[in-house]
Design an enzyme around this catalytic site. Structure first.
Site, PDB file in Angstrom:
ATOM      1  N   THR A  61       0.870  -1.180   0.000  1.00  0.00           N
ATOM      2  CA  THR A  61       0.000   0.000   0.000  1.00  0.00           C
ATOM      3  C   THR A  61       0.909   1.234   0.000  1.00  0.00           C
ATOM      4  O   THR A  61       2.083   1.143   0.361  1.00  0.00           O
ATOM      5  CB  THR A  61      -0.952   0.000   1.215  1.00  0.00           C
ATOM      6  N   GLY A  63       1.544   4.193   1.734  1.00  0.00           N
ATOM      7  CA  GLY A  63       2.317   4.618   2.904  1.00  0.00           C
ATOM      8  C   GLY A  63       3.274   3.544   3.384  1.00  0.00           C
ATOM      9  O   GLY A  63       4.423   3.827   3.754  1.00  0.00           O
ATOM     10  N   CYS A  64       2.829   2.306   3.353  1.00  0.00           N
ATOM     11  CA  CYS A  64       3.669   1.197   3.809  1.00  0.00           C
ATOM     12  C   CYS A  64       4.851   0.997   2.869  1.00  0.00           C
ATOM     13  O   CYS A  64       5.957   0.672   3.315  1.00  0.00           O
ATOM     14  CB  CYS A  64       2.838  -0.077   3.896  1.00  0.00           C
ATOM     15  N   THR A  65       4.630   1.215   1.584  1.00  0.00           N
ATOM     16  CA  THR A  65       5.705   1.083   0.601  1.00  0.00           C
ATOM     17  C   THR A  65       6.745   2.177   0.788  1.00  0.00           C
ATOM     18  O   THR A  65       7.955   1.906   0.804  1.00  0.00           O
ATOM     19  CB  THR A  65       5.135   1.098  -0.828  1.00  0.00           C
ATOM     20  N   ALA A  68       8.798   1.409   3.933  1.00  0.00           N
ATOM     21  CA  ALA A  68       9.712   0.285   3.705  1.00  0.00           C
ATOM     22  C   ALA A  68      10.861   0.671   2.775  1.00  0.00           C
ATOM     23  O   ALA A  68      12.010   0.276   3.003  1.00  0.00           O
ATOM     24  CB  ALA A  68       8.941  -0.903   3.137  1.00  0.00           C
TER      25      ALA A  68
END
Length: 178
Positions: A61, A63-65, A68
């Site tokens: 997703t 924000g998560c990408t 990371a």
């Protein structure tokens, strides 16, 4: 009336401050979870190193990408500070493997599919779907939580953690030199 307002301010401020620091000094909970390679990871794997445990809602997703990718970009800097990184979400091993492979992540992503670790640290959320909320715990080399980030900005978080670890390392060195 003025006294009531002051009392209310004191009570709410004290309650807010205590929730911010509720984890400081607490041993990080024991865990045993599979990473994206299907290998079991536990606390003992990280003894003697700083540990960043960041919880995030879902693989791949936006924000998560971003979060990371920033950890991936800064990974060698973290390693030079004796720091390891663990990402944790409810996604399974296969999802984590795809996500980690897609962005060449050099750190472990833990599959907390039963939300055991998320519940211990109170980052589990049910709405709008069951997921871990975006929060981070910084654990010192002895296994104690030294900082809890209840609010995280994915674009800035990696740099924020680098600065904090450098600062903590400097203060540790100063106290050893004294």
């Amino acid at each position: 009336m003025k006294r009531l307002v002051l009392l209310w301010c004191f009570i709410t401020t004290s309650a807010f401050a205590s929730t911010l620091n509720q984890w400081q000094g607490v041993p990080f909970p024991e865990f045993s979870l599979l990473d994206q390679h299907g290998e079991v990871r536990t606390n003992k794997d990280y003894t003697g190193r700083w540990l960043i445990v960041y919880f995030y809602p879902k693989d791949k997703t936006p924000g998560c990408t971003v979060e990371a990718q920033n950890f991936t970009d800064d990974y060698q800097l973290f390693k030079s500070l004796n720091t390891e990184i663990l990402g944790v979400s409810y996604d399974d091993v296969d999802s984590h493997k795809e996500f980690a492979d897609l962005y060449n992540m050099p750190f472990s992503l833990l599959a907390d599919t039963e939300a055991t670790l998320s519940k211990k640290l109170k980052v589990d959320r049910l709405l709008p779907w069951p997921h871990a909320s975006r929060q981070t715990f910084l654990v010192d080399p002895s296994g104690k939580i030294v900082h809890h980030f209840a609010e995280v900005t994915p674009k800035k978080h990696s740099k924020e953690l680098l600065q904090l670890i450098k600062k903590l390392n400097q203060s540790t060195k100063k106290s050893q030199d004294s």
